[in-house]
Design a protein around this motif. Structure first.
Motif, short mmCIF file in Angstrom:
data_model
loop_
_atom_site.label_atom_id
_atom_site.label_comp_id
_atom_site.label_asym_id
_atom_site.label_seq_id
_atom_site.Cartn_x
_atom_site.Cartn_y
_atom_site.Cartn_z
N ASP A 168 -3.54 5.38 -8.69
CA ASP A 168 -2.98 3.92 -8.50
C ASP A 168 -3.94 3.08 -9.50
O ASP A 168 -3.45 2.26 -10.08
CB ASP A 168 -3.79 3.53 -7.05
N TYR B 15 6.62 2.37 -8.78
CA TYR B 15 5.98 1.25 -8.40
C TYR B 15 7.04 0.26 -8.36
O TYR B 15 6.31 -0.89 -8.08
CB TYR B 15 4.77 1.22 -9.36
N GLY C 163 1.77 3.97 -4.04
CA GLY C 163 1.28 5.32 -4.82
C GLY C 163 1.35 6.56 -3.63
O GLY C 163 2.15 7.28 -3.86
N SER D 86 0.88 -1.21 0.06
CA SER D 86 -0.05 0.18 -0.02
C SER D 86 1.06 1.16 0.09
O SER D 86 0.33 2.23 -0.51
CB SER D 86 -1.13 0.09 1.29
#
Ligand SMILES: Cc1cc2nc3c(=O)[nH]c(=O)nc-3n(C[C@H](O)[C@H](O)[C@H](O)COP(=O)(O)OP(=O)(O)OC[C@H]3O[C@@H](n4cnc5c(N)ncnc54)[C@H](O)[C@@H]3O)c2cc1C
Length: 453
Positions: free
Chosen positions: A53, A185, A46, A43
């Motif tokens: 996201d 990411y 982003g 989690s």
């Protein structure tokens, strides 16, 4: 090979086939969604809001799907067998559009909601990985447009295929660069490892398709043993494998054939094996002169080298050993795989009842009609010729193979029969509708489509 719809009571073979279909579909979904779970699992990833996201998730899944496109056309026998290679090519076509839509949505969402994140559009000032992403997107769009409009653009198939492979590979490489460059990411080692593994698999598939498989084919040069003219601008090529080798195939399967071009040149064409699976070691292909390659078949010289990659496909009588009988429906050169089945059944002295509905335009061009007469002497075979332009005095069926034609000749009880159709797409769809109207269960109707690419 297409088998449409619902099942009646399932045989063990059908249950296994269904299990394999679900297995491969499950694997596909897992590979495509794995990057998404990797994204969700962290989690911290982003922190720029839901839209951001979501856009990243679309990009991930879209790219994983585009990469898997390589696997769909790699002709992996085990993966394509449960579906039929034609269906896998259809998947390839439609999933490409879906994947492109996802990747486009990824870009559009960012453009609409976080334009600053995209940075400068000018490649002179933009980050290199962002330019790579834009280029990849443009190339994916180009690849799709060229594929959809190939016929309208009159782009020759072989040229299109080379362009398609080169542009798609370049687009994938650029997309991977974009992904790695936007490392936000990919902030932990296992996510990087995941995409590295994906990239490695893509590279492996390219190597398998472009290098390993042609190399394997090049080790077994076949020889053209005879070239025979048939009726209706069809030529039969008799091919012999290298000494000591023989091809084992099931009737209805097909081969990829290259002539006068290296196996590495991506110039192979698919043709059904028309000869009996009980004879060998050579095979016969019966080829209708339609375009550049097939028109050149008549000029093939005995003794020429032929490259054969075979067997492929799942269409055929051997998939239905428990069938009480078979109904074959052929349009034009669609007779080729069905002829292999009839010749094989004759060699096996099969006594099951068989019906062949064979649609052609004119009587003089009905390929193999004399041989079909001979086969009808040794098999329990009823041949029904249906002509679009019958000669004067013709008393047989005319027009198309309609519900009425089928109903006129088929016995009222055809439970336990399997129906195999091969011909132009329009004929195949029409025959499927007619069979449905006659209450033939869709699960008993199987069709091979020649123009799936
Ligand atoms: C599973 C299968 C079995 C087939 N069996 C036979 C057969 O037994 N006898 C027969 O005459 N035809 C058969 N065909 C059709 C045959 O492959 C095409 O007619 C042939 O490749 C056309 O090539 P061309 O250069 O002569 O014509 P083109 O005018 O160049 O092509 C006509 C169309 O054929 C398709 N095609 C062309 N090249 C290829 C290729 N390399 N790979 C895939 N598709 C291509 C494309 O849709 C193209 O638009 C079969 C096709 C498939 C898919």
């Amino acid at each position: 090979m297409r088998t449409s719809g619902k099942t009646t009571s399932m045989t063990q073979a059908e249950r296994n086939a269904t299990r394999n279909v679900l297995l491969w579909l499950g694997l596909y979904v897992a590979v495509v969604t794995l990057p998404l779970f990797a994204l969700l699992a962290d989690s911290r990833g982003g922190g720029r809001g839901w839209a951001w996201d979501f856009s990243m998730a679309l990009g991930y899944v879209g790219l994983a799907m585009l990469g898997l496109q390589l696997a769909l056309t790699a002709r992996l026998r085990r993966a394509t067998a449960p579906f039929g290679i034609d269906i896998v090519y259809y998947f390839h076509r439609y999933l490409a559009l879906l994947a492109l839509a996802l990747v486009l949505a990824h870009w559009l969402i960012l453009r609409g909601m976080s334009p600053a994140a995209l940075g400068a559009a000018d490649p002179r000032t933009a980050a290199a990985h962002m330019t790579a992403g834009r280029l990849a997107l443009a190339l994916f769009v180009l690849v799709s447009v060229l594929s959809l409009a190939r016929r309208a653009l009159k782009l020759e198939y072989d040229r299109w295929r080379m362009l398609h492979a080169a542009l798609a590979t370049l687009a994938l490489a650029l997309a991977l660069w974009h992904l790695v460059g936007s490392g936000h990411y990919l902030d932990n080692p296992w996510k990087r490892a995941l995409w590295l593994a994906y990239g490695g698999c893509w590279l492996g598939l390219i190597g398998y398709v472009r290098l390993f498989r042609p190399w394997r084919v090049s080790r077994s040069p076949w020889r053209v043993a005879a070239v025979r003219p048939e009726r209706g601008r069809v030529w039969t090529l008799e091919l012999q494998p290298p000494p000591g080798q023989a091809l084992r195939f099931a009737p209805g399967q097909f081969a990829w054939l290259s002539l006068r071009a290296s196996p590495y040149a991506m110039k192979e064409h698919p043709f059904s094996i028309a000869s009996s699976a009980e004879r060998g070691p050579g095979i016969e292909l019966s080829i209708k002169a339609l375009g550049d390659f097939s028109t050149g078949i008549k000029d093939t010289v005995v003794g020429e080298t032929a490259w054969v990659d075979a067997p492929y496909g799942t269409f055929g009588v051997d998939r239905h050993p428990e069938a009480a009988g078979f109904v074959f429906i052929a349009g034009g050169i669609g007779i080729a795989p069905l002829l292999s089945m009839l010749r094989t059944l004759a060699d096996r002295r099969d006594r099951r009842p068989l019906w062949l509905f064979y649609g052609n335009r004119v009587w003089e061009r009905v390929a193999f009609r004399e041989e079909l007469e001979r086969l009808a002497q040794v098999l329990d075979l009823h041949v029904v010729h249906v002509l679009l332009e019958p000669p004067p005095g013709w008393t047989g069926d005319q027009g198309y193979i309609t519900t009425e034609v089928l109903a006129r000749h088929l016995p009222p009880q055809h439970d336990g029969f399997e129906v195999l159709i091969c011909g132009p797409l329009a004929m195949t769809l029409s025959a499927e509708r007619s069979l449905a109207a006659l209450n033939v269960p869709a699960a008993r109707v199987h069709s091979e489509i020649f123009d799936w690419v």
